[in-house]
Design a protein around this motif. Structure first.
Motif, PDB file in Angstrom:
ATOM      1  N   PRO A 186       0.821  -1.222   0.000  1.00 18.64           N
ATOM      2  CA  PRO A 186       0.000   0.000   0.000  1.00 18.64           C
ATOM      3  C   PRO A 186       0.854   1.271   0.000  1.00 18.64           C
ATOM      4  CG  PRO A 186       0.117  -0.926   2.202  1.00 18.64           C
ATOM      5  CD  PRO A 186       0.893  -1.866   1.322  1.00 18.64           C
ATOM      6  N   PRO A 187       0.254   2.392  -0.425  1.00 17.16           N
ATOM      7  CA  PRO A 187       0.934   3.676  -0.271  1.00 17.16           C
ATOM      8  C   PRO A 187       1.287   3.830   1.201  1.00 17.16           C
ATOM      9  CG  PRO A 187      -1.146   3.945  -1.452  1.00 17.16           C
ATOM     10  CD  PRO A 187      -1.130   2.549  -0.933  1.00 17.16           C
ATOM     11  N   ASP A 188       2.489   4.280   1.507  1.00 13.03           N
ATOM     12  CA  ASP A 188       2.871   4.351   2.912  1.00 13.03           C
ATOM     13  C   ASP A 188       2.028   5.403   3.626  1.00 13.03           C
ATOM     14  OD1 ASP A 188       5.311   3.155   4.603  1.00 13.03           O
ATOM     15  OD2 ASP A 188       4.745   5.141   5.363  1.00 13.03           O
ATOM     16  N   ALA A 189       1.510   5.007   4.785  1.00 14.76           N
ATOM     17  CA  ALA A 189       0.617   5.912   5.530  1.00 14.76           C
ATOM     18  C   ALA A 189       1.404   6.919   6.354  1.00 14.76           C
ATOM     19  CB  ALA A 189      -0.311   5.093   6.432  1.00 14.76           C
ATOM     20  N   THR A 193       5.535   1.743   7.466  1.00 14.29           N
ATOM     21  CA  THR A 193       5.148   0.350   7.704  1.00 14.29           C
ATOM     22  C   THR A 193       5.014  -0.432   6.399  1.00 14.29           C
ATOM     23  OG1 THR A 193       2.823   1.003   7.684  1.00 14.29           O
ATOM     24  CG2 THR A 193       3.895   0.839   9.843  1.00 14.29           C
ATOM     25  N   SER A 194       5.063   0.278   5.259  1.00 10.96           N
ATOM     26  CA  SER A 194       4.964  -0.447   3.994  1.00 10.96           C
ATOM     27  C   SER A 194       6.282  -1.138   3.647  1.00 10.96           C
ATOM     28  CB  SER A 194       4.554   0.503   2.857  1.00 10.96           C
ATOM     29  OG  SER A 194       5.552   1.484   2.643  1.00 10.96           O
ATOM     30  N   ARG A 195       7.331  -0.855   4.392  1.00 12.56           N
ATOM     31  CA  ARG A 195       8.610  -1.537   4.137  1.00 12.56           C
ATOM     32  C   ARG A 195       8.537  -3.012   4.546  1.00 12.56           C
ATOM     33  NH1 ARG A 195      13.039   1.747   7.337  1.00 12.56           N
ATOM     34  NH2 ARG A 195      11.331   1.762   8.826  1.00 12.56           N
ATOM     35  N   HIS A 196       9.331  -3.804   3.869  1.00 13.35           N
ATOM     36  CA  HIS A 196       9.504  -5.189   4.316  1.00 13.35           C
ATOM     37  C   HIS A 196      10.959  -5.321   4.755  1.00 13.35           C
ATOM     38  CE1 HIS A 196       7.824  -9.446   4.010  1.00 13.35           C
ATOM     39  NE2 HIS A 196       8.949  -9.504   4.696  1.00 13.35           N
ATOM     40  N   PRO A 197      11.202  -5.638   6.024  1.00 13.39           N
ATOM     41  CA  PRO A 197      12.595  -5.682   6.483  1.00 13.39           C
ATOM     42  C   PRO A 197      13.407  -6.746   5.757  1.00 13.39           C
ATOM     43  CG  PRO A 197      11.128  -6.594   8.155  1.00 13.39           C
ATOM     44  CD  PRO A 197      10.257  -5.995   7.091  1.00 13.39           C
ATOM     45  N   MET A 198      14.697  -6.523   5.752  1.00 14.37           N
ATOM     46  CA  MET A 198      15.613  -7.471   5.110  1.00 14.37           C
ATOM     47  C   MET A 198      15.560  -8.827   5.814  1.00 14.37           C
ATOM     48  SD  MET A 198      17.170  -6.352   2.590  1.00 14.37           S
ATOM     49  CE  MET A 198      17.683  -4.887   1.741  1.00 14.37           C
ATOM     50  N   VAL A 223       7.731  -1.806 -11.182  1.00  8.48           N
ATOM     51  CA  VAL A 223       8.142  -1.583  -9.788  1.00  8.48           C
ATOM     52  C   VAL A 223       9.517  -0.918  -9.790  1.00  8.48           C
ATOM     53  CG1 VAL A 223       6.788  -3.508  -8.842  1.00  8.48           C
ATOM     54  CG2 VAL A 223       9.161  -3.893  -9.454  1.00  8.48           C
ATOM     55  N   ASP A 224       9.630   0.113  -8.985  1.00  5.52           N
ATOM     56  CA  ASP A 224      10.883   0.861  -8.935  1.00  5.52           C
ATOM     57  C   ASP A 224      11.113   1.338  -7.502  1.00  5.52           C
ATOM     58  OD1 ASP A 224       9.054   2.927  -8.602  1.00  5.52           O
ATOM     59  OD2 ASP A 224       9.243   3.653 -10.658  1.00  5.52           O
ATOM     60  N   ARG A 225      12.113   2.140  -7.346  1.00 10.95           N
ATOM     61  CA  ARG A 225      12.450   2.608  -5.996  1.00 10.95           C
ATOM     62  C   ARG A 225      11.338   3.426  -5.379  1.00 10.95           C
ATOM     63  NH1 ARG A 225      18.887   3.397  -5.265  1.00 10.95           N
ATOM     64  NH2 ARG A 225      18.631   3.963  -3.077  1.00 10.95           N
ATOM     65  N   GLN A 226      10.570   4.104  -6.237  1.00 13.60           N
ATOM     66  CA  GLN A 226       9.491   4.949  -5.739  1.00 13.60           C
ATOM     67  C   GLN A 226       8.390   4.125  -5.058  1.00 13.60           C
ATOM     68  OE1 GLN A 226      10.595   8.180  -5.296  1.00 13.60           O
ATOM     69  NE2 GLN A 226       8.398   8.510  -5.579  1.00 13.60           N
ATOM     70  N   ASN A 227       7.976   3.038  -5.716  1.00 17.15           N
ATOM     71  CA  ASN A 227       6.864   2.273  -5.126  1.00 17.15           C
ATOM     72  C   ASN A 227       7.340   1.062  -4.310  1.00 17.15           C
ATOM     73  OD1 ASN A 227       7.428   0.507  -7.215  1.00 17.15           O
ATOM     74  ND2 ASN A 227       5.489   0.790  -8.297  1.00 17.15           N
ATOM     75  N   GLY A 291      11.610  -1.547  -0.006  1.00 18.32           N
ATOM     76  CA  GLY A 291      11.534  -0.203   0.560  1.00 18.32           C
ATOM     77  C   GLY A 291      10.101   0.278   0.679  1.00 18.32           C
ATOM     78  N   MET A 292       9.943   1.486   1.195  1.00 10.74           N
ATOM     79  CA  MET A 292       8.578   1.993   1.376  1.00 10.74           C
ATOM     80  C   MET A 292       7.971   2.430   0.043  1.00 10.74           C
ATOM     81  SD  MET A 292       9.186   5.577   3.379  1.00 10.74           S
ATOM     82  CE  MET A 292       7.879   6.675   2.936  1.00 10.74           C
ATOM     83  N   ASN A 293       6.650   2.408   0.002  1.00  8.81           N
ATOM     84  CA  ASN A 293       5.929   2.842  -1.196  1.00  8.81           C
ATOM     85  C   ASN A 293       5.621   4.330  -1.063  1.00  8.81           C
ATOM     86  OD1 ASN A 293       4.249   3.282  -3.337  1.00  8.81           O
ATOM     87  ND2 ASN A 293       2.811   1.616  -2.858  1.00  8.81           N
ATOM     88  N   ARG A 294       6.356   5.120  -1.839  1.00  5.61           N
ATOM     89  CA  ARG A 294       6.187   6.578  -1.762  1.00  5.61           C
ATOM     90  C   ARG A 294       5.155   7.091  -2.766  1.00  5.61           C
ATOM     91  NH1 ARG A 294      11.703   5.570  -0.877  1.00  5.61           N
ATOM     92  NH2 ARG A 294      12.543   6.647   0.952  1.00  5.61           N
TER      93      ARG A 294
END
Ligand SMILES: CC(C)CC(=O)SCCNC(=O)CCNC(=O)[C@H](O)C(C)(C)COP(=O)(O)OP(=O)(O)OC[C@H]1O[C@@H](n2cnc3c(N)ncnc32)[C@H](O)[C@@H]1OP(=O)(O)O
Ligand SMILES: Nc1ncnc2c1ncn2[C@@H]1O[C@H](COP(=O)(O)OP(=O)(O)OP(=O)(O)O)[C@@H](O)[C@H]1O
Ligand SMILES: O=C(O)CCC(=O)C(=O)O
Ligand SMILES: [Fe+2]
Ligand SMILES: [Mg+2]
Length: 361
Positions: A186-189, A193-198, A223-227, A291-294
């Motif tokens: 999801p778009p990060d709120a 929390t939209s990140r998935h840890p390593m 999919v790219d660094r932005q999303n 990474g987070m979805n910006r």
């Protein structure tokens, strides 16, 4: 690409993915060194391929013998692709899943979100940032589907012949689909929390050997660094399973999103930017996350973890995996009243044979 990673790369000039780190161009002209390697590999035995010389540059060969430990010779992977997976623990294949198939999976996902169908065993996850808010039957409320093996449409993904042809290069001919997901990041709120840890996916699996387990992960859109594309630490598949736990993130972490303990953010990493239909295959020990979805869109990907049917279950008690087992057991107990079922029983019920013979798993 991270500069640090570029420096780490071998000087082998025809090394695939060096320039764009996003994939193999199958039609790229093979260098002389790669051609020599191909000829060598052709002479090798299928199961225990050993090459007596490995090119470290286009000109020189070392005398150190190297075993091809992570790939099988099925005739599909080029020598360059095999070497790339051996060294990096992943390989990206461009344009592997058709637009029509992906659109079909997206529609099936939307029907599930609208609660028009009910799939046995399916787990619908919501992001921790919205989990306490009012539920609306809409894709905006769903961050991930897990275990869609009983959905005839979504499960077609796991049976796609072009995917299985690659999977066989890592698992051998007897193939089980063990774990399925459709991720709707999801778009990060605002709390990251939209990140998935390593993490290493093997942390979740009570079966082995690790080298016979591979994930296929297909981008359902760009999919790219932005999303929040996948981020991988190349070469970490040659290490061992590390201890995992919840990262200490201020904004919160999703249930069961464990990360490797003591993650060093300075470790060289590669962002896998992908187009719709591109598919990455990666080893169960490869450290990865996202990474987070910006953006304001929901970043979609579909994936399946495959294992050789010749793998075996083991009891994780007393290992670093005990913490995740306890969480899984807790949830299963609350939901279904686990009773006498063990983790092994649950996995055996969930797994589906997709090729060859169900020999063990
Ligand atoms: C290789 C692969 C396996 C790697 C990975 O996939 S890593 C991630 C694996 N994750 C999972 O397997 C998560 C599976 N998720 C689930 O089983 C479910 O979504 C649950 C977390 C159990 C929630 O189920 P649900 O049916 O929605 O149940 P409830 O609404 O009653 O919630 C039960 C308690 O869980 C909490 N919860 C739900 N979603 C999340 C979340 N995203 N993050 C943190 N906590 C969460 C919820 O607030 C509730 O807590 P309490 O109110 O009981 O304190
Ligand atoms: N303490 C930690 N433990 C485990 N994983 C972590 C930790 N901190 C960050 N990560 C993970 O590292 C990866 C990179 O994090 P980051 O948020 O910087 O991603 P990114 O947005 O893709 O990168 P960038 O901001 O450079 O574009 C993500 O998968 C993130 O979840
Ligand atoms: O799609 C992602 O963000 C990564 C998901 C992942 O690695 C996992 O669930 O194991
Ligand atoms: Fe993962
Ligand atoms: Mg960042």
């Amino acid at each position: 690409m991270d500069v640090a990673y570029k420096r780490r790369l071998p000087t082998f000039s025809s090394y695939p993915c060096v320039r764009d780190h996003t994939g193999i161009q199958p039609d790229r002209k093979m260098s002389r060194a790669a051609e020599r390697l191909r000829l060598m590999i052709n002479h090798l035995d299928r199961s225990s391929a050993t090459i007596s010389a490995v090119p470290t540059s286009t000109q020189t060969f070392t005398s150190h013998p190297q075993t091809l430990r992570f790939t099988h010779d099925t005739g599909l992977l080029t020598p360059e692709q095999r070497l790339f997976y051996e060294e990096n623990g992943f390989i990206l294949i461009k344009n592997l899943v058709s637009e029509e198939d992906i659109d079909k999976f997206r529609k099936a996902f939307e029907r599930i979100c609208r609660q028009e169908v009910k799939i046995p065993g399916l787990v619908v996850m919501r992001d921790v940032a919205i989990v306490k808010s009012e539920f609306v039957p809409d894709e905006k409320a769903v961050s991930k589907l897990q275990d869609f093996q009983e959905d005839p449409e979504l499960f077609q993904y796991c049976n796609l012949p072009q995917i299985l042809n690659y999977v066989e290069c890592f698992t051998g001919p007897n193939i089980m689909a063990m774990h399925t997901m459709l991720i709707n990041k999801p778009p990060d709120a605002g709390k990251k929390t939209s990140r998935h840890p390593m993490h290493q996916d093997l942390h979740y699996f009570p079966f082995r050997p690790a080298d016979s387990i591979v994930c296929a992960w297909t981008a359902m859109e760009k999919v790219d660094r932005q999303n929040g594309c996948l981020v991988v630490l190349p070469g970490t598949h040659t290490g061992t399973l590390q201890e995992h736990d919840y990262p200490e993130w201020e904004g919160g972490v999703n249930k069961m999103y464990h990360g490797v303990r003591g993650y060093d953010p300075k470790h060289p990493r590669v962002h896998l930017e992908m187009e719709k239909g591109d598919t990455v295959f990666f080893h169960s020990l490869l450290i990865h996350g996202s990474g987070m979805n910006r953006t304001q869109g929901f970043r979609k990907a579909i994936s399946c973890h495959y294992a050789s049917a010749d793998c075996y279950y083991f009891d994780v008690k007393g290992t670093s995996q005990e913490n995740i087992e306890n969480e899984v057991k807790d949830i299963a107990n609350r939901k279904y009243g686990l009773g006498e079922m063990t983790l092994k029983d649950i996995w055996a019920l969930r797994g589906r044979l997709v090729q060859g013979e169900r020999t063990s798993l």
